[in-house]
Design a protein around this motif. Structure first.
Motif, PDB file in Angstrom:
ATOM      1  N   TYR A 339       0.720  -0.995  -0.044  1.00 38.17           N
ATOM      2  CA  TYR A 339      -0.079  -0.015  -0.106  1.00 38.17           C
ATOM      3  C   TYR A 339       0.936   1.264  -0.010  1.00 38.17           C
ATOM      4  CZ  TYR A 339      -3.064   3.845   1.681  1.00 38.17           C
ATOM      5  OH  TYR A 339      -3.516   5.066   1.880  1.00 38.17           O
ATOM      6  N   TRP A 340       1.874   1.252   0.723  1.00 34.59           N
ATOM      7  CA  TRP A 340       2.633   2.551   0.755  1.00 34.59           C
ATOM      8  C   TRP A 340       3.457   2.758  -0.334  1.00 34.59           C
ATOM      9  CZ3 TRP A 340       7.777   3.740   0.373  1.00 34.59           C
ATOM     10  CH2 TRP A 340       8.464   5.152   0.972  1.00 34.59           C
ATOM     11  N   GLN A 341       3.835   1.781  -1.279  1.00 33.78           N
ATOM     12  CA  GLN A 341       4.347   2.067  -2.342  1.00 33.78           C
ATOM     13  C   GLN A 341       3.399   2.394  -3.721  1.00 33.78           C
ATOM     14  OE1 GLN A 341       7.259  -1.060  -3.518  1.00 33.78           O
ATOM     15  NE2 GLN A 341       7.907   0.276  -5.494  1.00 33.78           N
ATOM     16  N   TYR A 342       2.265   1.576  -3.545  1.00 35.30           N
ATOM     17  CA  TYR A 342       1.133   1.450  -4.665  1.00 35.30           C
ATOM     18  C   TYR A 342      -0.212   2.042  -4.370  1.00 35.30           C
ATOM     19  CZ  TYR A 342       4.637  -1.208  -7.166  1.00 35.30           C
ATOM     20  OH  TYR A 342       6.035  -1.892  -7.848  1.00 35.30           O
ATOM     21  N   GLY A 343      -0.421   2.054  -3.139  1.00 32.71           N
ATOM     22  CA  GLY A 343      -1.759   2.510  -2.746  1.00 32.71           C
ATOM     23  C   GLY A 343      -2.148   3.821  -3.371  1.00 32.71           C
TER      24      GLY A 343
END
Length: 345
Positions: A339-343
């Motif tokens: 999530y942190w990278q793609y959210g």
């Protein structure tokens, strides 16, 4: 949902009774059309068309129905389709005396299959123009389960789907909180909206049947002032009126906004860093430790450190961005790292 709006929330739709009443109404309408038109043989199935048309109309309920029921393009479409239907009935009636006799021999007869083909065409029309918004269906089904108090059942709605919106995210957050799984499982689902999806704003993030006030009172108190969810949660904490679930709401709000520093600064107020932490908090601390040159908290957990190392290895293994994201999603799509990278992209 339509009944909820029409009755101003005074009555609740019963699926069994509703299905029986709608079916009987549509069938009696068919009998009425047949009594007027007397269509037979190859065109008998046309007597079901008005019933299918009305069924399509009452199942074309959109996500904005809470603002009132509007027919939209049906104002023009229904009269036009009824005019076409009358023309078809007229042509069929004129052709009926000239129609050659077809020997009827039950289900396998040509007449039966011609009528079935017409019914198939009508139900394809029904399927195309009734509401098939999957996210809206997940939300409505979830709210029905939540009203019954079955929050575990609500979480099963669309749990394998990739599509979502901020309202569905908000409903899942509250259901996870009620089952004690908010910090363990939120990122198992697709999440959009950041911290603004934590609480309803009755506009873009809302519950349509489930009472929104129950969420606010469940976290602490309901304020008349308009506040962002994070402002609201911090305000309750500062005034010591927040209930226990609000603390995880606040911490998850930092994670939803990808504010690792804010998360780390507040985590120690509610949890022992070296104690047993929920899964997503552990993931966030591992990520923070590896992403900061001089972290205020250094957190290591052998198994999770190994998983994060594998995540980074996979990240550098694929040069194509789409392929990289798909592979990471397949393996680590239920982690805060993903999530942190793609959210919210």
């Amino acid at each position: 949902m339509a009944q909820h709006v029409l009755s101003n929330g005074q009555t609740v739709y019963n699926r069994t009774i509703g299905a029986v009443l709608i079916t009987l109404t549509m069938y009696f309408l068919h009998l009425g059309v047949y009594a007027i038109t007397r269509l037979k043989r190859r065109t008998y199935a046309l007597t079901y068309f008005p019933s299918v048309l009305i069924l399509t109309l009452i199942t074309d309920i959109g996500p904005n129905i809470d603002r009132g029921i509007h027919l939209g393009g049906w104002w023009l479409t229904i009269p036009l389709l009824l005019i076409i239907f009358v023309i078809l009935v007229y042509v069929a009636k004129e052709y009926l005396p000239l129609e050659q006799e077809i020997q009827y021999n039950g289900f396998w007869s040509q007449m039966m299959w011609m009528n079935l083909l017409q019914l198939v065409a009508m139900f394809m029309f029904l399927g195309l123009f009734s509401n098939h918004n999957d996210v809206f269906h997940y939300r409505m089904n979830m709210e029905q389960q939540m009203i019954k108090g079955d929050f575990a059942g609500a979480l099963k709605e669309g749990n394998d789907a990739l599509s979502t919106d901020s309202s569905l995210t908000m409903l899942r957050i509250w259901s996870l909180s009620k089952t004690g799984q908010l910090a363990e499982r939120l990122f198992w689902y697709p999440v959009v909206g950041g911290s603004r999806a934590l609480l309803p704003d009755s506009v873009t993030t809302k519950a349509m049947v489930y009472p929104e006030d129950s969420i606010l009172w469940g976290l602490g108190v309901k304020y008349i002032q308009k506040m962002t969810p994070m402002h609201y949660l911090k305000f309750m904490e500062d005034h010591h009126v927040a209930k226990a679930p609000a603390r995880d709401y606040l911490l998850m709000g930092y994670l939803l906004d990808k504010d690792l520093d804010g998360f780390v600064a507040n985590l120690g107020k509610y949890y022992k860093i070296n104690g047993k932490l929920p899964k997503h908090y552990r993931e966030a601390l591992v990520l923070y430790t590896h992403r900061r040159a001089h972290p205020h908290i250094v957190y290591h957990l052998n198994v999770m450190d190994a998983d994060f190392q594998d995540y980074q290895t996979m990240e550098h293994q694929y040069t194509d961005p789409r392929e990289r994201q798909n592979m990471l999603h397949d393996t680590y799509g239920n982690t805060y790292w993903y999530y942190w990278q793609y959210g919210n992209k």
